[in-house]
Write a protein that holds these residues in place. Sequence first.
Motif, short mmCIF file in Angstrom:
data_model
loop_
_atom_site.label_atom_id
_atom_site.label_comp_id
_atom_site.label_asym_id
_atom_site.label_seq_id
_atom_site.Cartn_x
_atom_site.Cartn_y
_atom_site.Cartn_z
N ASP A 34 -37.59 33.65 -42.23
CA ASP A 34 -38.80 33.01 -42.88
C ASP A 34 -38.62 32.97 -44.57
O ASP A 34 -38.58 34.07 -44.92
N TYR A 35 -38.67 31.86 -45.10
CA TYR A 35 -38.78 32.00 -46.66
C TYR A 35 -39.31 30.81 -46.86
O TYR A 35 -39.84 29.74 -46.24
N GLY A 36 -39.53 30.82 -48.41
CA GLY A 36 -40.08 29.67 -49.10
C GLY A 36 -40.06 29.68 -50.66
O GLY A 36 -39.32 30.60 -51.14
N VAL A 37 -40.35 28.51 -51.18
CA VAL A 37 -40.16 28.55 -52.65
C VAL A 37 -41.42 27.78 -53.12
O VAL A 37 -41.97 26.85 -52.46
N LEU A 38 -42.11 28.20 -54.49
CA LEU A 38 -43.25 27.66 -54.95
C LEU A 38 -43.08 27.54 -56.21
O LEU A 38 -42.39 28.12 -57.06
N LEU A 39 -43.57 26.14 -56.98
CA LEU A 39 -43.59 25.82 -58.25
C LEU A 39 -44.81 25.55 -58.66
O LEU A 39 -45.37 24.53 -57.94
N ARG A 40 -45.54 26.16 -59.55
CA ARG A 40 -46.77 25.76 -59.95
C ARG A 40 -46.65 25.37 -61.32
O ARG A 40 -45.96 26.11 -62.25
N ALA A 41 -47.42 24.38 -61.97
CA ALA A 41 -47.85 24.15 -63.31
C ALA A 41 -49.36 24.62 -63.54
O ALA A 41 -50.10 24.08 -62.97
#
Length: 424
Positions: A293-300
């Motif tokens: 299980d994995y993920g990536v997040l990009l926030r402004a």
Amino acid sequence: MITRKRPAAAACGLLAALVVGLFPAGAAADEPVAKLPSPKVELVLDVSGSMRARDIDGQTRMSAAKQAFNEVLDAVPSEVELGIRTLGANYPGKDRKVGCKDTKQLYPVGPLDRTEAKTAVATLAPTGWTPIGPALLGAADDLKGGEATRRIVLITDGEDTCAPLDPCEVARDIAAKGNHLVIDTLGLVPDAKTRNQLSCIAEATGGTYTSVQHTDELSDRVSQLVDRAAEPVVTPVATEGAQECAKAPQLTSGLFSDREKFGEHRWYRVDVLPGQELRASVSVAADRAVNNDYGVLLRAVTVHGREIVRGSEAGDGRTDVISTGLRYPKAQLDDADEVKPAAETVCLQVSNSFSAPASVKTDPGLPVELTVDVVDAPDEASDVAAFGLGRGWWLLAVLVLTGLVAGLLWGWISRWRIAVWRTN
């Protein structure tokens, strides 16, 4: 029966005129392109004692490698600067300490003299140990400097015999330096341990691993890799994200690379003027074994911590890379008299939720590639560009209008012809 062709011809002429008007002859004029620096490639050849084995098309592994090298040298593109390094070619003794330093540059990286390079390869004879780690370090040093694309092609028939200098860790250290050097590996009739080690080396730098059992396979694959180095690519700029926005590096439009630890957050800053749009995307590569299980997040985020927009992606199972992106258009100011509007600092946060088994080393971090593009924003919120059509919406509208007009004309002509036919 009386027939009239002039109206139909006129309709076709109208359609042709519209099409020609959409695609003017001078629209594709060539523009001068800046010359890119010559790509650099170094072939690293294993010349250890095991290369005497006679199991490739009825000849020794060394003979097969020499034959493949001659064919590759004949086909190297003129723009490629090529060098050759050996490992295990000079020390025949049993002193492990000495044998594990046995790596030497056979032909310097630079413009290729095919005759000289072939002569150097012809002198090689299977000799000693297999110091893959030291050879990779030497090859990386041979290719350092400049902005050209760089590639190491390692050809070996066995795993490294000089541990604890683990060649997989060496490859990760090379990648962590942010020099964008790719290592491709080729295994000559490898066993499982060799295959795993060569795969790890390649994956650590974004390269490829290939198992080779025939001479023509070896020459074809090496030629492909050399040709690939000659293809123009965008080289990412190495950067280092911060633990908070206030200390983050200032980025402009471009492609950037970084390393991020498992489960880490990293920050970057981008200035966006009124009337501009920020488009950003991020990719995190799994260059080693990770949990499912994995993920990536990009926030402004604003400098005050308010989230503007985010993009995220998650997965389950084996992966090589996971990506996500976002878009943030900043509205134009109503006050047209303002000469130089102030830019808004947007904080970009990159986070990952990767984890790894206890047996997997987590240092250096995972490779991160961040793309930043600051462009002119759509004039209005309803701009069709927001739906993915970009600035080509007018072309679609004209084509629809042209089809409608042509259909009406054709229907009118058909009805007119039928009326004439009935009259006569």
